[in-house]
Design a protein around this motif. Sequence first.
Motif, PDB file in Angstrom:
ATOM      1  N   ASN A  45      13.186  31.040 -16.097  1.00  0.00           N
ATOM      2  CA  ASN A  45      14.599  30.679 -15.697  1.00  0.00           C
ATOM      3  C   ASN A  45      15.548  31.022 -16.740  1.00  0.00           C
ATOM      4  N   ILE A  46      15.848  32.182 -17.471  1.00  0.00           N
ATOM      5  CA  ILE A  46      16.793  32.178 -18.468  1.00  0.00           C
ATOM      6  C   ILE A  46      18.181  32.418 -17.840  1.00  0.00           C
ATOM      7  N   PHE A  47      18.941  31.780 -18.380  1.00  0.00           N
ATOM      8  CA  PHE A  47      20.402  31.841 -18.062  1.00  0.00           C
ATOM      9  C   PHE A  47      21.037  32.587 -19.034  1.00  0.00           C
ATOM     10  N   SER A  48      20.669  32.636 -20.445  1.00  0.00           N
ATOM     11  CA  SER A  48      21.488  33.559 -21.391  1.00  0.00           C
ATOM     12  C   SER A  48      20.625  33.317 -22.786  1.00  0.00           C
TER      13      SER A  48
ATOM     14  N   ASN B 217      15.864  41.340 -21.149  1.00  0.00           N
ATOM     15  CA  ASN B 217      15.579  40.066 -21.832  1.00  0.00           C
ATOM     16  C   ASN B 217      14.441  40.418 -22.893  1.00  0.00           C
ATOM     17  N   THR B 218      14.664  41.603 -23.525  1.00  0.00           N
ATOM     18  CA  THR B 218      13.419  42.097 -24.268  1.00  0.00           C
ATOM     19  C   THR B 218      14.051  42.687 -25.610  1.00  0.00           C
ATOM     20  N   VAL B 219      13.254  42.266 -26.758  1.00  0.00           N
ATOM     21  CA  VAL B 219      13.668  42.470 -28.142  1.00  0.00           C
ATOM     22  C   VAL B 219      12.724  43.655 -28.961  1.00  0.00           C
ATOM     23  N   TYR B 220      13.094  44.634 -29.654  1.00  0.00           N
ATOM     24  CA  TYR B 220      11.930  45.473 -30.072  1.00  0.00           C
ATOM     25  C   TYR B 220      12.278  45.436 -31.461  1.00  0.00           C
ATOM     26  N   LEU B 221      10.958  45.613 -32.144  1.00  0.00           N
ATOM     27  CA  LEU B 221      11.266  45.979 -33.680  1.00  0.00           C
ATOM     28  C   LEU B 221      10.238  47.186 -34.100  1.00  0.00           C
TER      29      LEU B 221
ATOM     30  N   SER C 275      19.624  29.390 -23.404  1.00  0.00           N
ATOM     31  CA  SER C 275      19.693  28.450 -22.476  1.00  0.00           C
ATOM     32  C   SER C 275      18.977  28.710 -21.195  1.00  0.00           C
ATOM     33  N   THR C 276      18.508  27.930 -20.324  1.00  0.00           N
ATOM     34  CA  THR C 276      17.599  28.182 -19.273  1.00  0.00           C
ATOM     35  C   THR C 276      18.342  27.521 -18.067  1.00  0.00           C
ATOM     36  N   MET C 277      17.877  27.862 -16.869  1.00  0.00           N
ATOM     37  CA  MET C 277      18.443  27.349 -15.458  1.00  0.00           C
ATOM     38  C   MET C 277      17.362  26.367 -14.861  1.00  0.00           C
ATOM     39  N   GLY C 278      17.793  25.273 -14.658  1.00  0.00           N
ATOM     40  CA  GLY C 278      16.916  24.273 -13.830  1.00  0.00           C
ATOM     41  C   GLY C 278      17.945  23.501 -13.107  1.00  0.00           C
ATOM     42  N   TRP C 279      18.005  22.136 -13.414  1.00  0.00           N
ATOM     43  CA  TRP C 279      18.830  21.246 -12.765  1.00  0.00           C
ATOM     44  C   TRP C 279      20.262  21.543 -13.583  1.00  0.00           C
ATOM     45  N   GLY C 280      20.902  22.777 -13.303  1.00  0.00           N
ATOM     46  CA  GLY C 280      21.979  22.986 -14.089  1.00  0.00           C
ATOM     47  C   GLY C 280      21.620  24.098 -15.044  1.00  0.00           C
ATOM     48  N   ILE C 281      22.537  24.178 -15.908  1.00  0.00           N
ATOM     49  CA  ILE C 281      22.419  25.251 -17.156  1.00  0.00           C
ATOM     50  C   ILE C 281      21.994  24.267 -18.264  1.00  0.00           C
ATOM     51  N   SER C 282      20.934  24.653 -19.101  1.00  0.00           N
ATOM     52  CA  SER C 282      20.711  23.801 -20.212  1.00  0.00           C
ATOM     53  C   SER C 282      21.316  24.066 -21.565  1.00  0.00           C
TER      54      SER C 282
END
Length: 122
Positions: free
Chosen positions: A26-29, A75-79, A99-106
């Motif tokens: 649950n990724i927000f950003s 949501n991926t990073v490469y090296l 920051s994640t989504m759950g009960w609101g945005i963390s």
Amino acid sequence: VQLQASGGGLVQAGGSLRLSCAASGNIFSINVIGWYRQAPGKERELVVDIASGGSTNYADSVKGRFTISRDNAKNTVYLQIYSLKPEDTAVYYCNANMSTMGWGISSYRDYWGQGTKVTVSS
């Protein structure tokens, strides 16, 4: 929320590898995401990271040989690693400030992946 790193392996000096790290849940950003490494008997060190806007921060020891990129949609990073040296041997860890989504945005906090081992033979 988890970070899944992959792509490590055993390569000869001068070879190349491409590491990937995918964030899921649950990724927000994702703010900054990047790679650290820890060689046997040494402390974990920053290899490179990349901010959401694309600015990068490379360790001097990898400049010109390592290239980081991110796919925000995935949501991926490469090296991408070129010209591997024996001193690049380490466990490479993905790190993301998210920051994640759950009960609101963390609020933003750091998450770590499980690590992928890179071994470079001389």
